[in-house]
Design an enzyme around this catalytic site. Structure first.
Site: not given
Ligand code: SAM
Ligand code: SF4
Length: 333
Positions: A65, A69, A72, A109, A140, A200, A272
Site C-alpha cells: 500500500c 499509516c 500498518c 468484511c 462490508c 463502520c 466492536r
Molecule cells: N486500507 C483500508 C483503510 O486504510 O481504510 C483498510 C485498512 S485495515 C483493513 C482496517 C483498519 O484496521 C485500519 O483502518 C486500522 O484502524 C486497523 N488496523 C490496521 N492495522 C492495525 C494494527 N496493527 N493494530 C490495530 N489495528 C490495526
Molecule cells: Fe494502506 Fe494500511 Fe493505511 Fe489501509 S491502513 S491505507 S492498507 S497503509
C-alpha cells in the site's frame, strides 16, 4: 450524578446538544464501577446484553500500500515482510465467505491494502459484494478512500457497510499518518453515508495517543450527523517493521473505559471489539463485553495479524453465556 448520566445520554441520543471533550471526559473519569454500571445499563436498553455479532475479516488484496499509516504491516513504507498480492479471485472470496458463515459469521468484511480502489478494480468489487450478499451474509468493504461515484457504485451493488476508521483524534492523526488527512477520512465517511451505505468507523488505542485523543476520536464520531452504525475499537497490534512496532502497551482499564464511553456516546451503535484480542485476557474481554462491546471478529487471522480463533472464542462466550446473533437476526446490530 449517576441518574444524570443516563438522562444526558438519552437526551443526546434524541438529538440534543453535541458532545464535547469535557462532557465526555467527565464520564470517562467516573469511578470505574459507576462508568460500567451506566454503560451496561445503556447497553441493555439498546441491545440484548447476552448476544454478540460475529464478523469475519478477509484481506482481498494484501500489502504494497502506498499510504504510510504508522501501525500498518501492509504499508509499502514498512519493512514488515508482508508480500503484496493481487486482488483475490471471486470464487476464492466466496468459498472463504461460506466457511465464515458455517462458523457463525453474519457479516463478511473484505479489506484491501489500497489508498483508494482504482476504476479497473470496481467491477471485481461489485461482483464480490453481490456474490457474498447472495449467500445471506451482510457485506462490508474497507478499501481506503472513495469518490462519490465509487460509493454510489458499491451502494447500487448492495453493499451494507463500509469501514473507514478515523483511528485517533484530529490533532494526533498527523503523528500517525501523513499520506492522507483526517479530513480525507471524514470526506469518505460523508460520501459513504450520502450513498446510503451504513458506516463502520472507529480507531486504535496504543499508538502513543493521550486519553484525551482517544476521547476526542469518540467525540468526532458521536457528533457526526448520523453516528456510525458500527464502531470498531482496536487495541494496537505492534507489527514488526512498522513505525509503531515498539509502542507501549495500553492499560487494560483505560481500554475498557473507552469501550464504556463509546457505548454511552453512541448508545445504538454496535461497539466492536476488533484487533488486539489475542493480547487481551478473558477477563479483559469479559469486562469489555459487559461495558457494551457487542461484536467481534472470528477466525485465527485478521488481515496479517493473529486473532484468538474459534476454540478460544467459543470457550469464552460459552463460559459467559453469550450467544452469537444468527444470520436471520443480524439486522438487530
Ligand atoms: N486500507 C483500508 C483503510 O486504510 O481504510 C483498510 C485498512 S485495515 C483493513 C482496517 C483498519 O484496521 C485500519 O483502518 C486500522 O484502524 C486497523 N488496523 C490496521 N492495522 C492495525 C494494527 N496493527 N493494530 C490495530 N489495528 C490495526
Ligand atoms: Fe494502506 Fe494500511 Fe493505511 Fe489501509 S491502513 S491505507 S492498507 S497503509
Amino acid at each position: 450524578m449517576l441518574k444524570t448520566v443516563a438522562a444526558a445520554v438519552a437526551e443526546r441520543a434524541g438529538g440534543g446538544d453535541l458532545w464535547t471533550l469535557s462532557s465526555a471526559r467527565e464520564l470517562y473519569d467516573l469511578p470505574f464501577n459507576d462508568l460500567l454500571y451506566q454503560s451496561h445499563t445503556v447497553h441493555r436498553t439498546n441491545f440484548d446484553a447476552n448476544r454478540v455479532q460475529l464478523s469475519k475479516l478477509l484481506n482481498i488484496k494484501t500489502g504494497g500500500c502506498p499510504e504510510d499509516c504508522g501501525y500498518c504491516s501492509q504499508s509499502a513504507h514498512h519493512a514488515s515482510g508482508v508480500t503484496a498480492s493481487k486482488l483475490m479471485k471471486l470464487q476464492d472470496v466466496v468459498s472463504e465467505a461460506r466457511k465464515a458463515m458455517e462458523n457463525g459469521a453474519t457479516r463478511y468484511c473484505m479489506g484491501a491494502a489500497w489508498r483508494s480502489p482504482k476504476p479497473r478494480d470496481e467491477a471485481a468489487i461489485v461482483a464480490m459484494v453481490k456474490a457474498v450478499k447472495s449467500l445471506g451474509l451482510e457485506t462490508c468493504m474497507t478499501l481506503g478512500m472513495l469518490s462519490p461515484e465509487q460509493a454510489e457504485t458499491f451502494a447500487n451493488a448492495g453493499l451494507d457497510y463500509y469501514n473507514h476508521n478515523i483511528d485517533t483524534s484530529e490533532s494526533f492523526y498527523p503523528e500517525i499518518i501523513t499520506s492522507h488527512s483526517f479530513g480525507d477520512r471524514l470526506e469518505t465517511l460523508a460520501r459513504v453515508r450520502e450513498a446510503g451505505i451504513k458506516v463502520c468507523s472507529g480507531g486504535i488505542l496504543g499508538m502513543g495517543e493521550t486519553v484525551d485523543d482517544r476521547i476526542d476520536m469518540l467525540v468526532t464520531l458521536a457528533n457526526l450527523e448520523t453516528p456510525p452504525e458500527s464502531v470498531p475499537i482496536n487495541l494496537l497490534i505492534p507489527m514488526p517493521g512498522s513505525r509503531l512496532a515498539n509502542a507501549s502497551p495500553v492499560d487494560p482499564i483505560a481500554f475498557i473505559r473507552i469501550i464504556a464511553l463509546a457505548r454511552l456516546m453512541m448508545p445504538s451503535s454496535s461497539v466492536r471489539l476488533t484487533a488486539g484480542r489475542t493480547a487481551m485476557s478473558d477477563e479483559m474481554q469479559a469486562l469489555c463485553l459487559f461495558a457494551g462491546a457487542n461484536s467481534i471478529f472470528i477466525g485465527d487471522t485478521l488481515l496479517t495479524a493473529t486473532n484468538p480463533g474459534q476454540d478460544r472464542d467459543s470457550s469464552l462466550l460459552g463460559r459467559l453465556g453469550i450467544t452469537p446473533i444468527t444470520v436471520e437476526k443480524s439486522g438487530e446490530l
